[in-house]
Design a protein around this motif. Structure first.
Motif, PDB file in Angstrom:
ATOM      1  N   ASP A 295       0.815  -1.222   0.000  1.00 48.57           N
ATOM      2  CA  ASP A 295       0.000   0.000   0.000  1.00 48.57           C
ATOM      3  C   ASP A 295       0.843   1.264   0.000  1.00 48.57           C
ATOM      4  OD1 ASP A 295      -2.259  -1.508  -0.028  1.00 48.57           O
ATOM      5  OD2 ASP A 295      -2.725  -1.239   2.093  1.00 48.57           O
ATOM      6  N   LYS A 296       2.022   1.189   0.594  1.00 58.56           N
ATOM      7  CA  LYS A 296       2.959   2.303   0.705  1.00 58.56           C
ATOM      8  C   LYS A 296       2.310   3.585   1.245  1.00 58.56           C
ATOM      9  CE  LYS A 296       6.140   0.611  -2.655  1.00 58.56           C
ATOM     10  NZ  LYS A 296       7.098   0.838  -3.658  1.00 58.56           N
ATOM     11  N   PRO A 297       1.738   3.510   2.453  1.00 57.95           N
ATOM     12  CA  PRO A 297       1.199   4.738   3.039  1.00 57.95           C
ATOM     13  C   PRO A 297       2.325   5.717   3.380  1.00 57.95           C
ATOM     14  CG  PRO A 297       1.141   2.980   4.641  1.00 57.95           C
ATOM     15  CD  PRO A 297       1.590   2.383   3.345  1.00 57.95           C
ATOM     16  N   PHE A 298       3.500   5.175   3.612  1.00 54.40           N
ATOM     17  CA  PHE A 298       4.702   5.994   3.808  1.00 54.40           C
ATOM     18  C   PHE A 298       5.913   5.154   3.467  1.00 54.40           C
ATOM     19  CE2 PHE A 298       3.168   4.414   7.900  1.00 54.40           C
ATOM     20  CZ  PHE A 298       4.211   3.616   8.287  1.00 54.40           C
ATOM     21  N   GLU A 299       7.007   5.812   3.164  1.00 50.46           N
ATOM     22  CA  GLU A 299       8.260   5.140   2.820  1.00 50.46           C
ATOM     23  C   GLU A 299       9.377   5.723   3.670  1.00 50.46           C
ATOM     24  OE1 GLU A 299       8.886   5.714  -1.331  1.00 50.46           O
ATOM     25  OE2 GLU A 299       7.244   4.403  -1.912  1.00 50.46           O
ATOM     26  N   ALA A 300      10.520   5.062   3.664  1.00 55.12           N
ATOM     27  CA  ALA A 300      11.674   5.579   4.398  1.00 55.12           C
ATOM     28  C   ALA A 300      12.045   6.940   3.835  1.00 55.12           C
ATOM     29  CB  ALA A 300      12.847   4.610   4.281  1.00 55.12           C
ATOM     30  N   GLY A 301      12.248   7.897   4.729  1.00 55.30           N
ATOM     31  CA  GLY A 301      12.591   9.256   4.323  1.00 55.30           C
ATOM     32  C   GLY A 301      11.404  10.204   4.307  1.00 55.30           C
ATOM     33  N   ASP A 302      10.169   9.681   4.425  1.00 54.35           N
ATOM     34  CA  ASP A 302       8.976  10.541   4.427  1.00 54.35           C
ATOM     35  C   ASP A 302       8.866  11.317   5.725  1.00 54.35           C
ATOM     36  OD1 ASP A 302       8.278   9.648   1.947  1.00 54.35           O
ATOM     37  OD2 ASP A 302       6.564   8.449   2.606  1.00 54.35           O
ATOM     38  N   PHE A 303       8.380  12.535   5.616  1.00 58.37           N
ATOM     39  CA  PHE A 303       8.101  13.370   6.780  1.00 58.37           C
ATOM     40  C   PHE A 303       6.621  13.207   7.094  1.00 58.37           C
ATOM     41  CE2 PHE A 303       6.942  17.398   8.820  1.00 58.37           C
ATOM     42  CZ  PHE A 303       7.896  17.429   9.829  1.00 58.37           C
ATOM     43  N   ILE A 304       6.297  12.768   8.318  1.00 61.23           N
ATOM     44  CA  ILE A 304       4.903  12.552   8.683  1.00 61.23           C
ATOM     45  C   ILE A 304       4.545  13.340   9.934  1.00 61.23           C
ATOM     46  CG2 ILE A 304       4.703  10.290   7.582  1.00 61.23           C
ATOM     47  CD1 ILE A 304       5.236   8.979  10.234  1.00 61.23           C
ATOM     48  N   ILE A 305       3.255  13.688  10.035  1.00 59.03           N
ATOM     49  CA  ILE A 305       2.733  14.427  11.184  1.00 59.03           C
ATOM     50  C   ILE A 305       1.545  13.647  11.736  1.00 59.03           C
ATOM     51  CG2 ILE A 305       1.650  16.558  11.966  1.00 59.03           C
ATOM     52  CD1 ILE A 305       3.033  17.962   9.590  1.00 59.03           C
ATOM     53  N   ILE A 306       1.593  13.333  13.039  1.00 59.48           N
ATOM     54  CA  ILE A 306       0.499  12.671  13.732  1.00 59.48           C
ATOM     55  C   ILE A 306       0.192  13.491  14.972  1.00 59.48           C
ATOM     56  CG2 ILE A 306      -0.289  10.586  14.893  1.00 59.48           C
ATOM     57  CD1 ILE A 306       1.680   9.014  13.149  1.00 59.48           C
ATOM     58  N   LYS A 307      -0.964  14.136  14.958  1.00 61.44           N
ATOM     59  CA  LYS A 307      -1.400  15.051  16.023  1.00 61.44           C
ATOM     60  C   LYS A 307      -0.306  16.079  16.280  1.00 61.44           C
ATOM     61  CE  LYS A 307      -4.789  12.044  18.056  1.00 61.44           C
ATOM     62  NZ  LYS A 307      -5.377  11.505  19.248  1.00 61.44           N
ATOM     63  N   ASP A 308       0.295  16.077  17.480  1.00 67.27           N
ATOM     64  CA  ASP A 308       1.326  17.078  17.782  1.00 67.27           C
ATOM     65  C   ASP A 308       2.744  16.533  17.614  1.00 67.27           C
ATOM     66  OD1 ASP A 308       1.165  15.385  19.942  1.00 67.27           O
ATOM     67  OD2 ASP A 308       1.529  16.943  21.433  1.00 67.27           O
ATOM     68  N   LEU A 309       2.895  15.376  16.995  1.00 70.41           N
ATOM     69  CA  LEU A 309       4.217  14.800  16.751  1.00 70.41           C
ATOM     70  C   LEU A 309       4.580  14.912  15.278  1.00 70.41           C
ATOM     71  CD1 LEU A 309       3.966  11.515  18.845  1.00 70.41           C
ATOM     72  CD2 LEU A 309       5.196  13.586  19.454  1.00 70.41           C
ATOM     73  N   ARG A 310       5.835  15.221  15.021  1.00 69.01           N
ATOM     74  CA  ARG A 310       6.360  15.283  13.656  1.00 69.01           C
ATOM     75  C   ARG A 310       7.601  14.414  13.603  1.00 69.01           C
ATOM     76  NH1 ARG A 310       5.386  21.216  11.509  1.00 69.01           N
ATOM     77  NH2 ARG A 310       3.535  21.679  12.732  1.00 69.01           N
ATOM     78  N   GLY A 311       7.769  13.720  12.493  1.00 62.95           N
ATOM     79  CA  GLY A 311       8.932  12.865  12.414  1.00 62.95           C
ATOM     80  C   GLY A 311       9.239  12.393  11.011  1.00 62.95           C
ATOM     81  N   VAL A 312      10.381  11.740  10.889  1.00 60.55           N
ATOM     82  CA  VAL A 312      10.848  11.193   9.613  1.00 60.55           C
ATOM     83  C   VAL A 312      10.943   9.678   9.765  1.00 60.55           C
ATOM     84  CG1 VAL A 312      12.738  11.142   7.969  1.00 60.55           C
ATOM     85  CG2 VAL A 312      12.152  13.279   9.108  1.00 60.55           C
TER      86      VAL A 312
END
Length: 78
Positions: free
Chosen positions: A45-62
Motif C-alpha cells: 500500500d505504501k502509506p509511507f516510505e523511508a525518508g517521508d516526513f509525517i505528522i500525527i497530532k502534535d508529533l512530527r517525524g521522519v
C-alpha cells in the motif's frame, strides 16, 4: 476401529498432548503471521516510505526504516 475404541487405548495421552501442542504452536504463529501480513500490507500500500516526513497530532517525524516487526522513525513534538 471405532471412535469409542480409541478412547480406551494407550495412545490417549499422546493424542491429548499432541493436540495441546498444536494449539500452542497455532497461537504462537498467529502473532508471527499477523506481523508478516502487516509488513506486506505496508510495503504494497505504501502509506509511507523511508525518508517521508509525517505528522500525527502534535508529533512530527521522519520514517527511517520499515521492517517486518518495526518501523523506526525520529520524532519531535511540534
Amino acid at each position: 476401529m471405532y471412535p469409542c475404541d480409541f478412547i480406551n487405548s494407550k495412545n490417549n495421552i499422546a493424542v491429548y498432548l499432541w493436540g495441546r501442542g498444536v494449539i500452542a504452536i497455532g497461537f504462537a504463529f498467529q502473532s508471527i503471521l499477523a506481523d508478516i501480513f502487516s509488513y506486506f500490507t505496508t510495503i504494497i500500500d505504501k502509506p509511507f516510505e523511508a525518508g517521508d516526513f509525517i505528522i500525527i497530532k502534535d508529533l512530527r517525524g521522519v520514517v527511517d526504516h520499515i521492517g517486518i516487526k518495526t518501523t523506526i522513525s525520529s520524532w519531535r513534538k511540534a
